[in-house]
Design a protein around this motif. Structure first.
Motif, PDB file in Angstrom:
ATOM      1  N   TRP A  78     -13.439  -4.602  -3.207  1.00  0.00           N
ATOM      2  CA  TRP A  78     -12.058  -4.141  -3.277  1.00  0.00           C
ATOM      3  C   TRP A  78     -11.233  -4.787  -2.170  1.00  0.00           C
ATOM      4  CZ3 TRP A  78     -12.603   1.819  -4.276  1.00  0.00           C
ATOM      5  CH2 TRP A  78     -13.295   2.005  -5.470  1.00  0.00           C
ATOM      6  N   TYR A  80      -9.026  -3.554  -0.115  1.00  0.00           N
ATOM      7  CA  TYR A  80      -8.712  -2.741   1.050  1.00  0.00           C
ATOM      8  C   TYR A  80      -9.943  -1.966   1.479  1.00  0.00           C
ATOM      9  CZ  TYR A  80      -3.960  -3.891  -0.088  1.00  0.00           C
ATOM     10  OH  TYR A  80      -2.822  -4.591  -0.353  1.00  0.00           O
ATOM     11  N   LYS A  81      -9.962  -1.624   2.758  1.00  0.00           N
ATOM     12  CA  LYS A  81     -11.079  -0.867   3.307  1.00  0.00           C
ATOM     13  C   LYS A  81     -11.202   0.482   2.598  1.00  0.00           C
ATOM     14  CE  LYS A  81     -12.976   0.931   7.544  1.00  0.00           C
ATOM     15  NZ  LYS A  81     -12.838   1.117   8.960  1.00  0.00           N
ATOM     16  N   ASN A  91     -10.456   6.508  -3.575  1.00  0.00           N
ATOM     17  CA  ASN A  91     -10.355   5.171  -3.002  1.00  0.00           C
ATOM     18  C   ASN A  91      -9.857   4.154  -4.023  1.00  0.00           C
ATOM     19  OD1 ASN A  91     -11.135   5.221  -0.159  1.00  0.00           O
ATOM     20  ND2 ASN A  91     -13.093   6.000  -0.909  1.00  0.00           N
ATOM     21  N   SER A  95      -6.411   2.177  -3.317  1.00  0.00           N
ATOM     22  CA  SER A  95      -6.458   0.714  -3.300  1.00  0.00           C
ATOM     23  C   SER A  95      -5.544   0.112  -4.359  1.00  0.00           C
ATOM     24  CB  SER A  95      -7.888   0.211  -3.534  1.00  0.00           C
ATOM     25  OG  SER A  95      -8.699   0.506  -2.429  1.00  0.00           O
ATOM     26  N   LYS A  98      -1.892   0.426  -3.193  1.00  0.00           N
ATOM     27  CA  LYS A  98      -1.645  -0.527  -2.103  1.00  0.00           C
ATOM     28  C   LYS A  98      -1.566  -1.956  -2.640  1.00  0.00           C
ATOM     29  CE  LYS A  98      -3.805   1.898   1.781  1.00  0.00           C
ATOM     30  NZ  LYS A  98      -4.946   1.859   2.738  1.00  0.00           N
ATOM     31  N   LEU A  99      -2.444  -2.298  -3.563  1.00  0.00           N
ATOM     32  CA  LEU A  99      -2.435  -3.628  -4.152  1.00  0.00           C
ATOM     33  C   LEU A  99      -1.141  -3.865  -4.931  1.00  0.00           C
ATOM     34  CD1 LEU A  99      -4.005  -6.243  -4.624  1.00  0.00           C
ATOM     35  CD2 LEU A  99      -5.104  -5.145  -6.587  1.00  0.00           C
TER      36      LEU A  99
END
Length: 187
Positions: A78, A80-81, A91, A95, A98-99
């Motif tokens: 992925w 992001y962390k 998660n 993610s 955010k993407l």
């Protein structure tokens, strides 16, 4: 357009429709209803002349694409962390949003016609016996159960911040809004 799926002996139903409203000359909304993924998304573009419709479509497409490609991927792939204190599905949704934000920002930087574009996002994912909600902005998620309509999300807006700080009454923001949410209209 509508879809549904069974869940714990009940049926979860979704329907979606967009409307240009009375103040705009074009529609800036995009949505996705559950098909294979038990994921629903509404994005309400912002910017008017600044390509809000591009931002909302890019957000929906990016979030859905991330869900389709990470269905069986390991978390290590992925972008992001991963927060190990959250479940996998949380998660995935964090993610994906955010993407989508990154892709919208990159497109606005790359294309001068899109400079200043943005979108709100509200999403609902039914996974692992829970409802996972992800949202940014003032598009709202409501639950209709019987004849009771309940707002699930809290607006991310300056007006809502003032209400929370008790600088405005709860009724005051209605005076400032010139449009209703693209998710639902309350009576």
């Amino acid at each position: 357009m509508s879809t549904s799926f069974p869940l714990d002996g009940m049926r979860v139903r979704f329907s979606g429709e967009t409307n240009i409203g009375i103040t705009r000359d074009h529609n800036e909304d995009a949505f996705y209803l559950p098909t294979r993924e038990r994921l629903a998304i509404v994005a309400d573009g912002m910017g008017g002349h600044a390509s809000g419709e591009v931002a909302s479509r890019l957000a929906v497409d990016t979030i859905v694409g991330h869900f389709q490609t990470t269905e069986s991927d390991q978390d290590l792939t992925w972008p992001y962390k991963v927060d190990r204190s959250h479940r996998r599905q949380i998660n995935r949704l964090v993610s994906a949003i955010k993407l989508a934000n990154l892709k919208i920002h990159d497109e606005a930087e790359r294309n001068s016609e899109c400079h200043g574009m943005g979108t709100t996002v509200v999403s609902a994912l039914f996974a692992e016996g829970a409802l996972v909600v992800g949202h940014v902005g003032d598009s709202r998620l409501y639950r209709l159960r019987g004849d009771k309509l309940e707002q699930i999300t809290e607006d991310h807006s300056l007006l809502n911040d003032y209400v929370k700080m008790k600088r405005l009454s709860a009724a005051m923001p209605r005076l400032f809004h010139t449009r209703t949410s693209s998710c639902a209209r309350s009576a």
